[in-house]
Design an enzyme around this catalytic site. Sequence first.
Site, mmCIF file in Angstrom:
data_model
loop_
_atom_site.group_PDB
_atom_site.id
_atom_site.type_symbol
_atom_site.label_atom_id
_atom_site.label_comp_id
_atom_site.label_asym_id
_atom_site.label_seq_id
_atom_site.Cartn_x
_atom_site.Cartn_y
_atom_site.Cartn_z
ATOM 1 N N GLY A 1 33.616 28.857 31.069
ATOM 2 C CA GLY A 1 33.497 29.925 32.046
ATOM 3 C C GLY A 1 33.459 31.259 31.324
ATOM 4 N N VAL A 2 33.328 32.334 32.103
ATOM 5 C CA VAL A 2 33.270 33.659 31.478
ATOM 6 C C VAL A 2 34.684 34.155 31.191
ATOM 7 C CG1 VAL A 2 31.061 34.482 32.321
ATOM 8 C CG2 VAL A 2 33.054 34.637 33.796
ATOM 9 N N GLY A 3 34.809 35.190 30.370
ATOM 10 C CA GLY A 3 36.090 35.870 30.186
ATOM 11 C C GLY A 3 36.637 35.800 28.780
ATOM 12 N N ASN A 4 37.757 36.475 28.672
ATOM 13 C CA ASN A 4 38.426 36.688 27.403
ATOM 14 C C ASN A 4 38.867 35.419 26.694
ATOM 15 O OD1 ASN A 4 39.025 38.928 26.054
ATOM 16 N ND2 ASN A 4 40.507 39.684 27.552
ATOM 17 N N GLU B 1 26.822 27.055 31.982
ATOM 18 C CA GLU B 1 26.029 27.844 32.936
ATOM 19 C C GLU B 1 25.917 29.298 32.492
ATOM 20 O OE1 GLU B 1 28.196 27.517 36.700
ATOM 21 O OE2 GLU B 1 29.108 29.455 36.252
ATOM 22 N N GLY C 1 30.734 27.619 39.101
ATOM 23 C CA GLY C 1 30.334 26.316 38.579
ATOM 24 C C GLY C 1 31.522 25.484 38.133
ATOM 25 N N ASN D 1 36.858 35.486 43.434
ATOM 26 C CA ASN D 1 35.411 35.485 43.166
ATOM 27 C C ASN D 1 34.706 34.331 43.876
ATOM 28 O OD1 ASN D 1 35.840 37.602 41.309
ATOM 29 N ND2 ASN D 1 36.326 36.138 39.705
#
Length: 492
Positions: A260-263, A286, A380, A376
Site C-alpha cells: 500500500g502507499v505510505g511511510n 496497484e 485494494g 479513505n
Amino acid sequence: MTSNYPILSAEEAAELIENNHLVATSGFTPAGAVKAVPVALAKRAKKLHEAGEKFQIRLLTGASTGTSLDDQMADADAVSWRAPYQSSRSMRQKINAGKIDFVDMHLSHLPQSVLFGHFGVIDVAVIEATEVTADGKVFLSTSVGASPTFLKQAGKVIIELNRAQSRSIGDMADIVLPAPPPKRCALTLDHPLQRIGKSYVQIDPKKIVGIVETNQADEVGQFAPPDELSQNIAGFVVEFLRNELKAGRIPTEFLPLQSGVGNVANAVFEGIGASPDIPDFYMYSEVLQPGPFSLMRSGRLLGASSCGLTLLPEHMQQIADDADFYKDRIVLRPQEISNNPAIIRQLGVISLNTALEADIYGHVNSTHVVGQSVMNGIGGSGDFARNSYLSIFVCPSIAKGGKISTLVPMCSHVDHNEHSVNVLVTEQGLADLRGLAPGARAKRIIENCAHPMYRDYLHQYIANSKPGHINHDLKHCFDLHQRLIETGDMLG
Ligand code: COA
C-alpha cells in the site's frame, strides 16, 4: 494525431456536464488524474449555486485522485455521490457530515460493476491521455485504473491531453478488458511483467466530444522520510521475510510483493533493498511509489506491475530520460488485472497493507474510525489481503498520542477478517498468526504487538472469555473508543 477532434477550453468542456450526470474520470492516486476540467467544473458549480441553481455530479474514478479533482470538487459542493475510494480531507469531511454518499468498494470490482450498470449509465468520461489518434486509439498517462472501462461505457468522452506527461508512459500500458461472465476466460499471466494486452484503448472516435490541452505534472505530495516508528516496523517485517526464506516457506527466487502507499511501505522497501539475504525481487502491486522505484535503478527491484505511477516529477523525468530502461521493467494494468484475485493467488503475492486498527483475534479495520467516520476506503487492500500467499498488516500500536490503542478487543468495523490476516506488525513487534487458534492469536497479538500500557487491559478482556475462543462482548470495544469521542479526537 488529434486534429479531427474539437479543441476545447476546460470551461467549454465543463459546460458539457450537466446536473446529476454520472461522470467517470481517470486517476488512480493522483497519478493520471484529470486536472483542468474538474477545476472548471468546480467554478461552474459555485457560480450556479450562487445563482440558486442545483449542480452536483456523481463521481466515479479509479481510486483516490489529486487536489484539483477531489478537493476542489468537494470544496465547491459539486459532488452528491462518490465511489470507489478517496483520500481527500475535504471530501472525507463532506462524506462524514452526510453531504456526500460514498460507496466504498474493492477496487478490482469496479470495472465489472460499471460494465453491468450497477451505478447507472456513465454520461461523460473525462480521461487524461498522452495521445489520441484520429481513429480513436487512446494512450493513457500515468495510471490505467478503470479508464479503459470508462472510455468504453461512457456516452461522451472528453480527453485531457497532458503535454507534461512523457509520451513513453503510454507504451507501458498493457490493456486487456475481460469479457463479461459467463464468457470471462482465464487470464494467462504467469509472470508480473508478462504482457497480455494492447498499449491503448480503442474507442469509437465519434464519442470524443473534445480535447482539452493541459501541461501539468501529477499532484503527488512529497513523502516524508521514514521515521523511527516506520523503521522499527520495517525492521520486523524484513527480519520476518528473511526467516521465512531461510525456513523455505518463501522460495529462493522470492515472491512478488504488493504494498500500500505510505511511510511504512517506503521504509520496508528501504529495508529490503539494504538486506543482502533477500534476493532481487518483483512487485505485483496497484501502486508504484518512490521507495521501490529507487530500487529499480540499482537492480534490487527487477520490475513492477502496477496500476499507476505514484511518483514525483524527478522520477517522471528519469523515466522520460531513459524510457528504454523503464519500459522493460514497468507494466501498467487496468485495476481489475492489477488487483485480480486469481492472478494474485497464482503468483503467490506477499501483501503488505496498513491497518487503522486490529483486534486481538486478527480482524482488521482499514476504513472506519470508531466504526463511524470513514477515513479513505478499503482500496485494494481487500483484493490483495484475501488472495495473497502471505498477508501482512502493519500499524503503530497506539494512535492520538497514546489516548487510544490500535489493538482493540473487537474492531468497531471489519474490512479484513481473521482468515485474511496472517501477520500483524507494530513498532512493538510482530505476531505470526498462522496456525493459531483464536485464544492463542489473542495472546500473541497482545504480547508481541500491543503497547505495554494497554496489555493488562487487553489480557483482562480475554480472561473473561471461554479458553481458546473469541469473546464477542462488544461493550469493551466502545470503552476504548469512548476516549476519542470524549476528547474530540474523532475525524471530521
Ligand atoms: N483510531 C482513531 N484514529 C486513528 C486510528 C485509530 N485506531 N489509527 C489512526 N488514526 C488516525 C491518525 O491519528 C490520523 O489522524 P490525523 O490525520 O487527524 O492525524 C489518521 O487516522 C491517519 O493515520 P495515519 O497513521 O497517518 O495513517 P496512514 O497514512 O498510515 O494510513 C490508513 C493508514 C489505514 C488510513 C491507510 O493505509 C488506508 O487508507 N488504508 C486503506 C486502503 C489501503 O490499504 N490501500 C492499500 C492498497 S494501496
